[in-house]
Design an enzyme around this catalytic site. Structure first.
Site, PDB file in Angstrom:
ATOM      1  N   ASP A 780       0.826  -1.291  -0.070  1.00  0.00           N
ATOM      2  CA  ASP A 780       0.033   0.025   0.103  1.00  0.00           C
ATOM      3  C   ASP A 780       0.858   1.418  -0.015  1.00  0.00           C
ATOM      4  O   ASP A 780       0.627   2.119  -0.810  1.00  0.00           O
ATOM      5  CB  ASP A 780      -1.162  -0.185   1.027  1.00  0.00           C
ATOM      6  N   LYS A 784       1.456   4.266  -2.865  1.00  0.00           N
ATOM      7  CA  LYS A 784       1.303   5.794  -2.716  1.00  0.00           C
ATOM      8  C   LYS A 784       2.883   6.175  -3.223  1.00  0.00           C
ATOM      9  O   LYS A 784       2.702   7.304  -3.963  1.00  0.00           O
ATOM     10  CB  LYS A 784       0.935   5.987  -1.259  1.00  0.00           C
TER      11      LYS A 784
HETATM   12  N1  LIG Z   1      -9.993   2.838   4.767  1.00  0.00           N
HETATM   13  C1  LIG Z   1      -9.085   3.977   4.632  1.00  0.00           C
HETATM   14  O1  LIG Z   1      -8.677   4.376   5.551  1.00  0.00           O
HETATM   15  C2  LIG Z   1      -8.617   4.462   3.258  1.00  0.00           C
HETATM   16  C3  LIG Z   1      -9.051   3.818   2.087  1.00  0.00           C
HETATM   17  N2  LIG Z   1      -8.729   4.197   1.015  1.00  0.00           N
HETATM   18  C4  LIG Z   1      -9.240   3.250  -0.259  1.00  0.00           C
HETATM   19  O2  LIG Z   1     -10.557   3.305  -0.304  1.00  0.00           O
HETATM   20  C5  LIG Z   1     -11.134   2.115  -0.761  1.00  0.00           C
HETATM   21  C6  LIG Z   1     -12.130   1.397   0.147  1.00  0.00           C
HETATM   22  O3  LIG Z   1     -11.660   0.953   1.221  1.00  0.00           O
HETATM   23  P1  LIG Z   1     -12.660   0.569   2.615  1.00  0.00           P
HETATM   24  O4  LIG Z   1     -13.902   1.257   2.158  1.00  0.00           O
HETATM   25  O5  LIG Z   1     -11.970   0.385   3.621  1.00  0.00           O
HETATM   26  O6  LIG Z   1     -12.722  -1.160   1.930  1.00  0.00           O
HETATM   27  P2  LIG Z   1     -14.062  -1.994   2.124  1.00  0.00           P
HETATM   28  O7  LIG Z   1     -13.621  -3.395   1.946  1.00  0.00           O
HETATM   29  O8  LIG Z   1     -14.625  -1.565   3.294  1.00  0.00           O
HETATM   30  O9  LIG Z   1     -15.042  -1.582   0.995  1.00  0.00           O
HETATM   31  C7  LIG Z   1     -14.833  -2.058  -0.249  1.00  0.00           C
HETATM   32  C8  LIG Z   1     -16.057  -2.089  -0.705  1.00  0.00           C
HETATM   33  O10 LIG Z   1     -16.095  -2.550  -2.344  1.00  0.00           O
HETATM   34  C9  LIG Z   1     -16.819  -3.619  -2.765  1.00  0.00           C
HETATM   35  N3  LIG Z   1     -16.483  -4.127  -3.931  1.00  0.00           N
HETATM   36  C10 LIG Z   1     -15.347  -4.843  -4.086  1.00  0.00           C
HETATM   37  N4  LIG Z   1     -15.160  -4.987  -5.411  1.00  0.00           N
HETATM   38  C11 LIG Z   1     -16.263  -4.479  -6.010  1.00  0.00           C
HETATM   39  C12 LIG Z   1     -16.614  -4.502  -7.305  1.00  0.00           C
HETATM   40  N5  LIG Z   1     -16.011  -5.055  -8.500  1.00  0.00           N
HETATM   41  N6  LIG Z   1     -17.732  -3.745  -7.681  1.00  0.00           N
HETATM   42  C13 LIG Z   1     -18.356  -3.352  -6.620  1.00  0.00           C
HETATM   43  N7  LIG Z   1     -18.103  -3.258  -5.334  1.00  0.00           N
HETATM   44  C14 LIG Z   1     -16.944  -3.917  -4.978  1.00  0.00           C
HETATM   45  C15 LIG Z   1     -16.800  -4.430  -1.727  1.00  0.00           C
HETATM   46  O11 LIG Z   1     -17.977  -5.371  -1.214  1.00  0.00           O
HETATM   47  C16 LIG Z   1     -16.832  -3.499  -0.172  1.00  0.00           C
HETATM   48  O12 LIG Z   1     -18.033  -3.164  -0.099  1.00  0.00           O
HETATM   49  C17 LIG Z   1      -9.996   1.136  -1.164  1.00  0.00           C
HETATM   50  O13 LIG Z   1      -9.422   1.375  -2.472  1.00  0.00           O
HETATM   51  C18 LIG Z   1      -8.691   1.836  -0.216  1.00  0.00           C
HETATM   52  O14 LIG Z   1      -7.599   1.689  -0.671  1.00  0.00           O
HETATM   53  C19 LIG Z   1      -7.844   5.045   0.648  1.00  0.00           C
HETATM   54  C20 LIG Z   1      -7.717   5.866   1.755  1.00  0.00           C
HETATM   55  C21 LIG Z   1      -7.835   5.438   3.318  1.00  0.00           C
HETATM   56  N1  LIG Z   2      -4.834   1.451   4.388  1.00  0.00           N
HETATM   57  C1  LIG Z   2      -4.082   2.578   4.129  1.00  0.00           C
HETATM   58  C2  LIG Z   2      -5.521   3.575   3.904  1.00  0.00           C
HETATM   59  C3  LIG Z   2      -5.674   4.542   2.886  1.00  0.00           C
HETATM   60  O1  LIG Z   2      -4.756   4.442   1.902  1.00  0.00           O
HETATM   61  C4  LIG Z   2      -3.284   3.381   5.269  1.00  0.00           C
HETATM   62  O2  LIG Z   2      -3.287   2.877   6.201  1.00  0.00           O
HETATM   63  O3  LIG Z   2      -2.823   4.401   5.044  1.00  0.00           O
END
Ligand SMILES: NC(=O)C1=CN([C@@H]2O[C@H](COP(=O)(O)OP(=O)(O)OC[C@H]3O[C@@H](n4cnc5c(N)ncnc54)[C@H](O)[C@@H]3O)[C@@H](O)[C@H]2O)C=CC1
Ligand SMILES: N[C@@H](CC=O)C(=O)O
Ligand code: NA
Length: 924
Positions: A780, A784
């Protein structure tokens, strides 16, 4: 036929008029010279001179005598305007004209409501023009069609017509009134039966036969209404407008009113005992030879306008079933609003473009006398309606605002553009004439024309069904020029539409076309041709038909509502996606009210199920709806629904997954004009060629791709870097703690705590990737680093980065994130030792990423820092990113703050959405 017209502007037209008006029934001889008016003594045998306000004399037929000879006393030069000006209609109270269409007269109840409207306003004299009951005119045309095609069913159809009026009359009338009406109806039906029988035998109906038959609908509706009004005690006359309105056929299914003759007839009609309420038939009239005719299709509005002009009405009210004229077709633009006022010219333009306003010919008679036309809804009396009138002042508030100068938008579909091009056209007089002469010869209607002053091409729009004949004819007409290369091509562009912006004040307001084209560009709509006349009442653009509704919505929302509307599709309602939906729910009203931004979530899709909406999902219930109304997920269908099947011109898909398959679609979406916003790092850190292709497309289109949350979540990292680069700074290196998860872990991995325990805590806090191994493996962070390296101009692949992997070797192949979390405690020892060694040296462990621009490389590793280093001072999930640049060389520019977690990440995505809205025209 009672009076002869003796006024005209010249003796020769007088001769024509008199002879036309009277032949063959009243043969007359005319003097070669006329006497002055004062010497008039004409009194042909059997005729008397009646008073006339216009000329020295007019003649009235006495009894059945036919004039033997006629001596005309004077000929005055009188224009139709004067005719009306000097009309001897009852003076004093003003007249208003009201017109009720077929829908208003559709049933007994509706006729009663019309009567109530007429009775409810005793303020002035009323001339009420009515159409036939709804569908009756069609039924009557159908009778004629059937009879002339010798289909016996005309008889049963005629019974249907009788039945409909008989039943309606029985509901409305009683006693003598009913008897009188039914007897008239019966007699009319018998006459019609005879007439239709004649048509049946001849197998043909002349136009006048047909006009005579169809006009009965108005005769019956007008009589019924007048009986109903009389029944309530209000005196009421009814007028068969065939006795009054004289029209001349002009060909092409059109007629021209003869105001002069009609004025005279009307004057005559008024000499009887006429009530202050008159119910008149719409649609029907007579020819100069007194033969019944009609004003042709939709002629009742026209009748009302002509009557308005003849009686110099204070106002003509057209009663219909809509609240007024909309700023755009409300079936296509849900935000279309009712216009309070329109100028005659604007109404005219709107009608031309197919808006259901008024036929342009309806506007001509009233416009001449400045009589306002009010469009009102018979079913909604509280709606003030739209006033069409001469506009001088500042009717819409701010005179200079763009909103007030573009009144409305209209479209015409099913057009084709023809482009005739060649160097041999420039400076050659007669080319345009030859082109349009050819078009005329095939009988095609040219809808718009555009020619650049370089004269190398002429382009024009014609209806799609006529374009084949046009292009064939042009090719044959210009065969020689084409063969000789003087013309290079006759090109046809099929499936086009016209979008027109209409507004009188466009002429005097700078920036209108800029704003129109800007709104189209921002909706990613390509304009194929443009035309604007010098009058500037409309700006016409030709575009592909498939883009027309979107173009209409984009332009309408930009000008009329000055509101930025965004249709959104949310992909992946997981942690970030669902937090974003909740933030949107909480903020939507404020954005709409305070910032004029209307955000609508038209669809939400997970990997298995999706919900779609036509007008926007209720975000207070999206979780329930997901359970109740979901359908199988289908990303293609989802994107198409959000992009095409809604009322908003601008579409954004927000990818909140971490799926590279979803990221694979971005290119295609951007190409279609769909904006993309994402916290998903897969596109920007995936294969380099795919990334470069995507960014190239983004840079050359008006479609936006924002990804601030991919690095440092809501922290302004991407924006800061872009700002430095765009203002000419040179990046030397970027170094930092890019992982919220690893920051949290190493900030809390102290004393006796175990590594696995702190990882579980970070996962529970929502900092980790869906699979925490993406964080611990350094992938990850490497993503970045790649994103920032590429943004800075380095062409690196993920595999080029050296990464220190913190996932214990045996767990790298674990099948799931859950299994990995279960096993992790068994491998706590190694990292605990590293931490203890660092602590013993007064240092801390920090997991850092570095973009080394000079050496064109990226590094991700676990480093030791002394306890007073800024990287050692962090807490929680803080990220810290330090930019060393030419401008920030001695003291790096540092951005620090929470760089992971649901709220801040969703907030970062949300602010990208608002940035998009402001790029699309929302106030900043
Ligand atoms: N959690 C964080 O602090 C941060 C997360 N991100 C990014 O945000 C994105 C989401 O992260 P989260 O919400 O934590 O993950 P999550 O796993 O909670 O949510 C992802 C969602 O996408 C759905 N999904 C997966 N493949 C799919 C598809 N082909 N079509 C439709 N839905 C699909 C999953 O079922 C799930 O509901 C990731 O790319 C992550 O890298 C970026 C910055 C910070
Ligand atoms: N998993 C990442 C969240 C988003 O990019 C982190 O821990 O920084
Ligand atoms: Na960010």
């Amino acid at each position: 036929m009672g009076s002869l017209a003796l006024t005209c502007s010249s003796p020769s037209s007088f001769l024509r008029r008199v002879s036309r008006a009277n032949e063959p029934r009243f043969p007359i001889s005319l003097p070669s010279r006329c006497l002055p008016r004062s010497q008039c003594s004409c009194k042909p045998q059997g005729w008397s001179i009646s008073t006339s306000l216009r000329i020295g004399c007019s003649l009235e037929r006495a009894g059945n005598a036919t004039p033997k000879n006629l001596h005309v006393a004077s000929i005055a030069a009188v224009s139709p305007e004067e005719t009306i000006e000097n009309s001897s209609l009852p003076k004093g109270d003003m007249w208003s004209v009201h017109k009720f269409g077929g829908t208003c007269m559709g049933t007994a109840e509706r006729i009663q409501s019309v009567a109530d409207i007429v009775l409810g306003d005793p303020s002035e004299r009323k001339l009420v023009v009515v159409s036939a009951m709804s569908k009756v005119t069609d039924m009557m045309y159908n009778l004629v069609d059937r009879a002339q095609s010798r289909d016996d069913a005309y008889l049963s159809s005629l019974d249907g017509v009788y039945e409909k009026h008989m039943l309606t009359a029985k509901q409305l009338l009683e006693g003598d009134d009913l008897v009188r009406f039914l007897s008239q109806l019966h007699s009319d039906i018998s006459n019609l039966k005879a007439m239709l029988r004649a048509i049946y035998i001849a197998g043909h109906a002349t136009e006048s036969f047909s006009d005579f038959v169809v006009g009965h609908g108005e005769l019956w509706s007008a009589q019924m209404l007048s009986y109903v009004i009389r029944k309530s005690g209000r005196p009421c006359s009814w007028m068969d407008t065939r006795d009054v309105l004289i029209v001349k056929p002009t060909g092409a299914n059109q007629v021209d009113p003869d105001y002069f003759e009609s004025g005279k007839k009307l004057e005559k009609w008024f000499t009887g005992d006429i009530a202050d309420t008159i119910i008149a038939t719409g649609f029907i009239a007579s020819t100069p030879k007194n033969i019944p005719t009609t004003l042709k299709r939709d002629g009742s509005d026209f009748s009302a306008a002509i009557m308005g002009a003849l009686v110099k009405a204070r106002q003509v009210t057209i009663w219909t079933d809509v609240d007024g004229v909309y700023s755009a077709d409300p079936r296509k633009v849900s935000e279309a609003v009712i216009l309070r006022t329109l100028s005659y010219q604007e109404a005219w333009e709107m009608s031309y473009f197919g808006a259901n306003v008024l036929h342009p010919r309806t506007i001509i008679p009233v416009m001449k006398y400045n009589i306002p036309i009010l469009i009102r809804n018979v079913f909604n009396l509280s709606a003030p309606g739209t006033m069409i009138c001469q506009q001088t002042g500042n009717e819409n508030g701010d005179e200079n605002s763009l909103e007030s100068c573009v009144k409305a938008f209209a479209t015409i579909d099913n057009l084709a553009l023809v482009n005739v091009e060649g160097t041999g056209m420039a400076g050659v007089p007669g080319t345009a004439s030859a082109i349009f002469g050819t078009v005329k010869d095939v009988g095609a209607n040219v809808i718009m024309i555009s020619q650049a002053s370089s004269e190398h091409s002429v382009c024009f729009a014609v209806p799609e069904e006529e374009v084949k004949a046009v292009s064939d004819a042009l090719e044959s007409r210009f065969r020689q020029a084409l063969d000789a290369g003087r013309l290079s091509k006759v090109e046809v562009i099929h499936n086009c539409s016209i979008l027109a912006a209409v507004g009188q004040k466009m002429a005097s307001t700078p920036g209108v076309s800029a704003t129109l084209f800007d709104s189209l560009a921002k909706a990613n709509i390509n304009v194929r041709a443009i035309a604007q006349g010098c009058s500037e009442y409309n700006i016409t653009v030709v575009l592909k038909q498939e883009n027309c509704v979107r173009a209409l919505r984009a332009a309408h929302s930009r000008f009329y509502l000055s509101k930025t509307t965004l249709a959104m599709g949310i992909i992946g309602p997981g942690l970030i996606g669902s937090t974003l939906l909740d933030q949107l729910r909480d903020q939507a009203a404020v954005l709409k009210d305070k910032f004029n931004i209307d955000l609508r979530v038209m669809g939400i899709t997970g990997s298995r199920a999706m919900i779609l909406s036509e007008s926007g999902i209720d975000l207070t219930r999206w979780r329930e709806l997901q359970k109740e109304k979901a359908q199988a997920a289908d990303l293609e269908k989802f994107a198409q629904h959000v992009h095409e099947n809604h009322f908003f011109p601008n579409t954004v898909l927000v990818d909140c997954t971490s799926d590279s398959n979803v990221a694979n679609h971005y290119y295609d979406w951007l190409r279609k004009g769909i904006h993309v916003i994402t916290p998903n790092k897969k596109a920007n850190s995936g294969p380099l060629d795919r990334y470069l292709k995507l960014r190239t497309l983004q840079r050359k289109s008006y479609t936006h791709y924002f990804y601030e949350a991919t690095v440092g979540a809501g922290l302004p990292i991407i924006g800061t870097l872009q700002g430095l680069l765009e203002t000419g700074d040179k990046i030397l290196s970027i170094e930092g703690i890019f992982s919220g998860t690893l920051s949290y872990i190493f900030n809390n991995f102290k004393g006796t705590r175990t590594f696995s325990e702190v990882v579980a805590e970070a996962k529970a806090a929502g900092y980790t990737e869906p699979d925490p191994r993406d964080d611990l493996s350094g992938t990850d962070v490497a993503r970045k680093v790649i994103i920032l390296a590429r943004e800075s101009g380095l062409k690196l692949e993920l595999s080029d980065i050296q990464i220190a992997n913190l996932v214990p070797e045996p767990l790298r192949a674990s099948s799931s994130a859950a299994e990995f979390m279960n096993e992790l405690p068994n491998f706590d020892g190694d990292l605990s030792k590293q931490r203890d060694d660092a602590e013993a040296a007064g240092e801390v462990l920090r997991y850092v990423g570095v973009v080394d621009i000079a050496n064109e490389k990226g590094i991700v590793e676990l480093r030791r820092y002394s306890k007073d280093h800024p990287f050692a001072q962090l807490s929680g999930s803080d990220n810290i990113i330090s930019f060393t640049t030419m401008r920030y060389k001695d003291q790096p520019l540092i951005v620090r703050g929470p760089g992971a977690g649901a709220e801040v990440t969703a907030g970062g995505v949300f602010s990208d959405i608002l940035r998009l809205a402001s790029y699309l025209g929302a106030p900043s």
